[in-house]
Design an enzyme around this catalytic site. Structure first.
Site, mmCIF file in Angstrom:
data_model
loop_
_atom_site.group_PDB
_atom_site.id
_atom_site.type_symbol
_atom_site.label_atom_id
_atom_site.label_comp_id
_atom_site.label_asym_id
_atom_site.label_seq_id
_atom_site.Cartn_x
_atom_site.Cartn_y
_atom_site.Cartn_z
ATOM 1 N N GLY A 1 0.929 -1.668 -0.060
ATOM 2 C CA GLY A 1 -0.380 0.123 0.111
ATOM 3 C C GLY A 1 0.924 1.056 0.222
ATOM 4 O O GLY A 1 -0.027 2.848 0.474
ATOM 5 N N THR B 1 1.756 2.830 -2.193
ATOM 6 C CA THR B 1 1.398 4.145 -3.520
ATOM 7 C C THR B 1 0.246 4.527 -3.056
ATOM 8 O O THR B 1 0.086 6.101 -3.392
ATOM 9 C CB THR B 1 1.382 3.292 -5.011
ATOM 10 O OG1 THR B 1 2.658 2.774 -5.336
ATOM 11 C CG2 THR B 1 0.866 4.286 -5.342
ATOM 12 N N LYS C 1 10.039 9.299 -7.663
ATOM 13 C CA LYS C 1 10.145 7.486 -7.781
ATOM 14 C C LYS C 1 11.446 7.463 -8.384
ATOM 15 O O LYS C 1 11.409 7.253 -9.612
ATOM 16 C CB LYS C 1 8.640 6.987 -8.890
ATOM 17 C CG LYS C 1 8.696 5.688 -8.705
ATOM 18 C CD LYS C 1 8.279 4.741 -7.109
ATOM 19 C CE LYS C 1 8.089 3.663 -7.525
ATOM 20 N NZ LYS C 1 7.425 2.829 -6.065
ATOM 21 N N GLU D 1 8.370 7.928 -2.965
ATOM 22 C CA GLU D 1 7.992 6.798 -3.271
ATOM 23 C C GLU D 1 9.119 5.320 -3.176
ATOM 24 O O GLU D 1 9.733 5.595 -4.539
ATOM 25 C CB GLU D 1 7.225 6.101 -3.577
ATOM 26 C CG GLU D 1 6.229 5.155 -3.509
ATOM 27 C CD GLU D 1 4.857 4.352 -3.418
ATOM 28 O OE1 GLU D 1 4.687 3.723 -4.106
ATOM 29 O OE2 GLU D 1 4.732 6.066 -4.429
ATOM 30 N N GLY E 1 9.788 -1.362 -3.101
ATOM 31 C CA GLY E 1 10.184 -2.428 -1.893
ATOM 32 C C GLY E 1 9.711 -1.848 -0.737
ATOM 33 O O GLY E 1 9.019 -0.530 -0.122
ATOM 34 N N GLY F 1 -1.038 0.158 5.556
ATOM 35 C CA GLY F 1 -1.699 0.814 3.733
ATOM 36 C C GLY F 1 -2.856 -0.160 3.671
ATOM 37 O O GLY F 1 -2.740 0.962 2.694
ATOM 38 N N CYS F 2 -2.606 -1.344 4.241
ATOM 39 C CA CYS F 2 -4.556 -1.888 4.393
ATOM 40 C C CYS F 2 -4.810 -2.239 4.949
ATOM 41 O O CYS F 2 -4.819 -3.663 5.173
ATOM 42 C CB CYS F 2 -4.030 -2.979 2.527
ATOM 43 S SG CYS F 2 -5.845 -3.588 1.574
ATOM 44 N N GLU G 1 -8.839 -1.372 3.224
ATOM 45 C CA GLU G 1 -8.988 -1.864 1.574
ATOM 46 C C GLU G 1 -9.855 -1.570 0.864
ATOM 47 O O GLU G 1 -10.727 -1.495 0.947
ATOM 48 C CB GLU G 1 -8.530 -3.372 1.515
ATOM 49 C CG GLU G 1 -9.915 -4.347 2.565
ATOM 50 C CD GLU G 1 -10.343 -5.607 2.659
ATOM 51 O OE1 GLU G 1 -8.718 -6.106 1.879
ATOM 52 O OE2 GLU G 1 -11.016 -6.035 3.196
ATOM 53 N N GLY G 2 -9.330 -1.684 -0.690
ATOM 54 C CA GLY G 2 -10.086 -1.088 -1.920
ATOM 55 C C GLY G 2 -10.322 0.434 -2.509
ATOM 56 O O GLY G 2 -11.191 0.519 -2.878
#
Length: 251
Positions: free
Chosen positions: A14, A16, A37, A109, A112, A175-176, A206-207
């Site tokens: 997560g 990004t 990036k 960002e 990994g 992140g999620c 999430e989502g």
């Protein structure tokens, strides 16, 4: 606001989406935002990468990508396999410094985790962050972690590596966050700040990256803490999800 380096305890957790959420809130506050990036891997020439995904979700950011490699591998390995030059920490720090001249916030960002190799000398995102700090840039690091079992060890190792290099860990974001969190995820909310030595600064559901614009901005606001521009309350969220303790055995 300076430079915020977004790293993670691993890949596909997560980073990004968290980068986009921070960017969306900063843009909504009237700040000029750039997303850098250093190395995009696993994306073919002409395809949309992570910077484009941040722009889709957050809005009009200035995007910079220093290198792109087609295979989904660590940047050093990906560069070596395709015969393209790697990206060292000096180049990352130089571009970040240039972007700070005309932006209020520069989000960097990583690919990994924090110690993934970027070149054949073994330089990592941590080295790039150190190079930025050595140039006098105001640098903070935000760690993105998964919710479930195993996240405490990865978060502790990330925090320890940052302390070893004298780099500040601003906090941790999940992140999620799953719709149906298991016992480990619920317990980890209380334990993550302890192992990180830094506060929990959010949990994005999430989502939430299904749509950008106003819907994503609203999710970012309720999923990130005030330090990142949102309204999320760590104590309230943790208490809400806290599992009931096991009964004490008697006998």
């Amino acid at each position: 606001m300076g430079v915020l380096v977004v790293t993670g305890t691993g890949t596909e957790i997560g980073k990004t989406v968290v980068t986009a959420a921070v960017a969306a809130l900063a843009l909504a506050a009237g700040r000029r935002v750039a997303v850098l990036k250093p190395a995009q891997t696993g994306v073919a020439p002409g395809d949309a990468g992570d910077v484009a995904e941040v722009a889709r979700l957050a809005g009009p950011v200035t995007g910079r990508e220093l290198a792109r490699y087609p295979e989904p591998l660590a940047p050093d390995t990906a560069a070596r396999r395709c015969g393209l030059p790697p990206i060292g920490p000096g180049a990352v720090a130089e571009e970040a410094a240039r972007l700070t001249e005309c932006h209020d916030l520069v989000l960097v960002e990583g690919a990994g985790g924090l110690l993934v190799r970027y070149d054949d000398a073994g330089h990592t995102l941590a080295d790039a962050a150190r190079a930025m700090a050595d140039r006098g840039l105001p640098v903070d690091v935000l760690a993105v972690a998964p919710a479930g079992l195993g996240t405490l060890n990865g978060t502790a190792l990330t925090a320890e590596a940052l302390r070893h290099r004298g780099l500040p860990l601003l906090g941790v974001v999940v992140g999620c966050w799953p719709a149906a969190p298991d016992l480990a995820a619920r317990c980890n909310l209380a334990d993550l700040p302890s192992v990180a030595g830094a506060p929990l600064l959010g949990a994005l559901p999430e989502g939430c990256a299904a749509a950008g614009g106003a819907a994503f901005l609203a999710t970012a606001r309720t999923g990130l803490a005030p330090r990142l521009g949102g309204t999320w309350d760590a104590a309230r969220f943790t208490a809400h999800h806290a599992p009931a303790p096991l009964p004490v055995a008697t006998g």
